[in-house]
Design a protein around this motif. Structure first.
Motif, mmCIF file in Angstrom:
data_model
loop_
_atom_site.group_PDB
_atom_site.id
_atom_site.type_symbol
_atom_site.label_atom_id
_atom_site.label_comp_id
_atom_site.label_asym_id
_atom_site.label_seq_id
_atom_site.Cartn_x
_atom_site.Cartn_y
_atom_site.Cartn_z
ATOM 1 N N SER A 181 -12.391 2.852 4.329
ATOM 2 C CA SER A 181 -11.147 2.341 4.030
ATOM 3 C C SER A 181 -10.204 3.414 3.773
ATOM 4 O O SER A 181 -9.338 3.195 2.407
ATOM 5 N N PRO A 182 -10.022 4.484 4.456
ATOM 6 C CA PRO A 182 -8.954 5.422 3.868
ATOM 7 C C PRO A 182 -7.410 4.825 3.873
ATOM 8 O O PRO A 182 -7.240 3.850 4.515
ATOM 9 N N LEU A 183 -6.508 5.352 3.065
ATOM 10 C CA LEU A 183 -5.054 5.011 3.119
ATOM 11 C C LEU A 183 -4.463 5.102 4.500
ATOM 12 O O LEU A 183 -4.348 6.161 5.071
ATOM 13 N N THR A 184 -4.218 3.908 5.113
ATOM 14 C CA THR A 184 -3.529 3.913 6.389
ATOM 15 C C THR A 184 -2.351 3.005 6.452
ATOM 16 O O THR A 184 -2.230 2.022 5.604
ATOM 17 N N LEU A 200 3.748 -10.712 4.181
ATOM 18 C CA LEU A 200 4.332 -9.276 4.084
ATOM 19 C C LEU A 200 3.507 -8.118 3.803
ATOM 20 O O LEU A 200 2.842 -8.341 2.713
ATOM 21 N N LYS A 201 3.598 -7.116 4.534
ATOM 22 C CA LYS A 201 2.868 -5.762 4.179
ATOM 23 C C LYS A 201 3.827 -4.741 3.963
ATOM 24 O O LYS A 201 4.794 -4.742 5.054
ATOM 25 N N LEU A 202 3.837 -3.928 2.952
ATOM 26 C CA LEU A 202 4.701 -2.832 2.743
ATOM 27 C C LEU A 202 3.979 -1.539 2.571
ATOM 28 O O LEU A 202 2.697 -1.604 2.087
ATOM 29 N N PHE A 203 4.265 -0.552 3.392
ATOM 30 C CA PHE A 203 3.864 0.619 3.066
ATOM 31 C C PHE A 203 4.800 1.853 2.482
ATOM 32 O O PHE A 203 5.725 1.861 3.002
ATOM 33 N N MET A 204 4.532 1.909 1.071
ATOM 34 C CA MET A 204 5.365 2.679 0.542
ATOM 35 C C MET A 204 5.095 4.232 0.272
ATOM 36 O O MET A 204 4.091 4.687 0.386
ATOM 37 N N ASP A 253 0.746 -1.034 0.019
ATOM 38 C CA ASP A 253 0.033 -0.158 -0.039
ATOM 39 C C ASP A 253 1.029 1.026 0.059
ATOM 40 O O ASP A 253 1.942 1.209 0.500
ATOM 41 N N GLY A 254 0.256 2.390 -0.393
ATOM 42 C CA GLY A 254 0.959 3.579 -0.327
ATOM 43 C C GLY A 254 0.477 4.517 -1.154
ATOM 44 O O GLY A 254 -0.511 4.541 -1.659
ATOM 45 N N TYR A 255 0.960 5.801 -1.068
ATOM 46 C CA TYR A 255 0.424 7.043 -1.819
ATOM 47 C C TYR A 255 0.588 6.741 -3.428
ATOM 48 O O TYR A 255 1.382 5.897 -3.906
ATOM 49 N N VAL A 286 7.681 -0.005 6.335
ATOM 50 C CA VAL A 286 7.722 1.379 5.626
ATOM 51 C C VAL A 286 9.012 1.293 4.694
ATOM 52 O O VAL A 286 9.774 0.756 4.898
ATOM 53 N N LEU A 287 8.577 1.473 3.428
ATOM 54 C CA LEU A 287 9.692 1.597 2.469
ATOM 55 C C LEU A 287 9.600 3.063 1.871
ATOM 56 O O LEU A 287 8.674 3.420 0.979
ATOM 57 N N ASP A 288 10.496 3.699 2.401
ATOM 58 C CA ASP A 288 10.462 5.037 1.797
ATOM 59 C C ASP A 288 11.733 5.108 0.462
ATOM 60 O O ASP A 288 12.758 4.932 0.816
ATOM 61 N N ASN A 289 11.076 5.290 -0.557
ATOM 62 C CA ASN A 289 12.254 5.072 -1.794
ATOM 63 C C ASN A 289 12.363 6.658 -2.304
ATOM 64 O O ASN A 289 13.113 6.516 -3.507
ATOM 65 N N THR A 290 12.361 7.464 -1.840
ATOM 66 C CA THR A 290 12.744 8.867 -2.342
ATOM 67 C C THR A 290 14.217 8.672 -2.597
ATOM 68 O O THR A 290 14.562 9.191 -3.847
ATOM 69 N N ALA A 291 15.149 8.329 -1.784
ATOM 70 C CA ALA A 291 16.487 8.258 -2.438
ATOM 71 C C ALA A 291 17.104 6.743 -2.676
ATOM 72 O O ALA A 291 18.282 6.509 -2.610
ATOM 73 N N LEU A 292 16.132 5.884 -3.070
ATOM 74 C CA LEU A 292 16.320 4.369 -3.435
ATOM 75 C C LEU A 292 16.314 4.361 -4.888
ATOM 76 O O LEU A 292 15.444 4.926 -5.584
ATOM 77 N N SER A 293 17.354 3.396 -5.452
ATOM 78 C CA SER A 293 16.954 3.245 -6.961
ATOM 79 C C SER A 293 15.902 2.183 -7.080
ATOM 80 O O SER A 293 16.052 1.510 -5.970
#
Ligand code: DC
Length: 227
Positions: A192-195, A144-148, A9-11, A202-209
């Motif tokens: 069901s809002p995004l939460t 496995l749950k990811l929040f991107m 899930d994620g933005y 949490v996977l913040d990929n701002t600086a990840l390739s």
């Protein structure tokens, strides 16, 4: 080998589908883009010029007319969405659909129909599904749950260059506004809002390739599969 369910899930526009598709291919799992299903419903509502969203009976009648499935493109191996038997993959990505889809996806009856379909698609596990409520509502028991997430400006730039490459005529401002608007609607709707699920990583990929984030996901998945 043990099969697991991977819920992502994620933005909007933070690269969920790219990494989900790649991970599914590497693991030999199926991939389901749940956002494409909401987009297909939004497209159908637009075609029918349907605005009477509070009319339950009309809504149910319309929803019964909608058949959605995914088929693999024989040329590039991509999973593509079909609306009533016709490939809608290209049309569901246009800005008009993007501007309408949050509103359509906030309708409880729409969510009820699509969540049931998604649960059916993932009932045998071995699936990677991305969306907004996959780890919280569709598969609360996913292994496995990811929040991107990623910086909004980085997301706008990535999405803008993607659309320009595809030949869509948009400005960066339009893309930025659309992302801000969707972030707001996705996180503030009653249904069901995004939460972030309590047990999501949490996977913040701002600086990840793209390679780095895929490696991370595969490592997490393999730890659970080998468990
Ligand atoms: O992932 P996407 O941007 O293609 O999704 C399109 C819209 O659908 C998005 O604005 C939120 C909605 N959506 C949702 O409400 N629940 C999901 N599981 C997936 C998408």
């Amino acid at each position: 080998m043990k099969k697991i369910t991977i819920a992502i899930d994620g933005y909007s526009s933070c690269g969920k589908s790219t990494v989900a598709k790649q991970a599914a291919r590497m693991l030999g799992y199926s991939y389901v883009d749940s956002g494409a299903m909401y987009r297909a419903v939004a497209l159908y509502f637009m075609r029918k010029d349907f605005k009477d969203r509070d009319n339950e009976e009309a809504l149910l009648t319309l929803l019964k007319e909608i058949h959605i499935d995914f088929r693999v493109n024989a040329v590039n191996g991509a999973s593509e969405v079909y609306l009533n038997g016709v490939n809608a993959e290209h049309e569901i990505r246009n800005l008009e659909v993007s501007n309408n889809v949050s509103r359509v996806s906030a309708i409880p009856l729409v969510r009820k129909k699509l969540v049931a379909m998604q649960q059916e698609m993932g009932k045998s596990k071995g699936v990677v599904m991305d969306g907004r409520d996959i780890g919280t509502v569709v598969f609360p028991d996913a292994e496995l749950k990811l929040f991107m997430t990623a910086d909004p400006e980085v997301r706008a730039l990535r999405r803008y260059s993607e659309l320009i490459k595809k030949g869509t005529l948009v400005t960066l401002d339009e893309v930025r506004n659309n992302i801000q608007e969707r972030d707001y609607q996705d996180t503030h709707r009653t249904e069901s809002p995004l939460t972030q699920a309590a047990d999501a990583r949490v996977l913040d990929n701002t600086a990840l390739s793209p390679e780095e984030q895929l490696d991370l996901l595969i490592r997490w998945a393999e730890e659970l599969i080998d468990d």
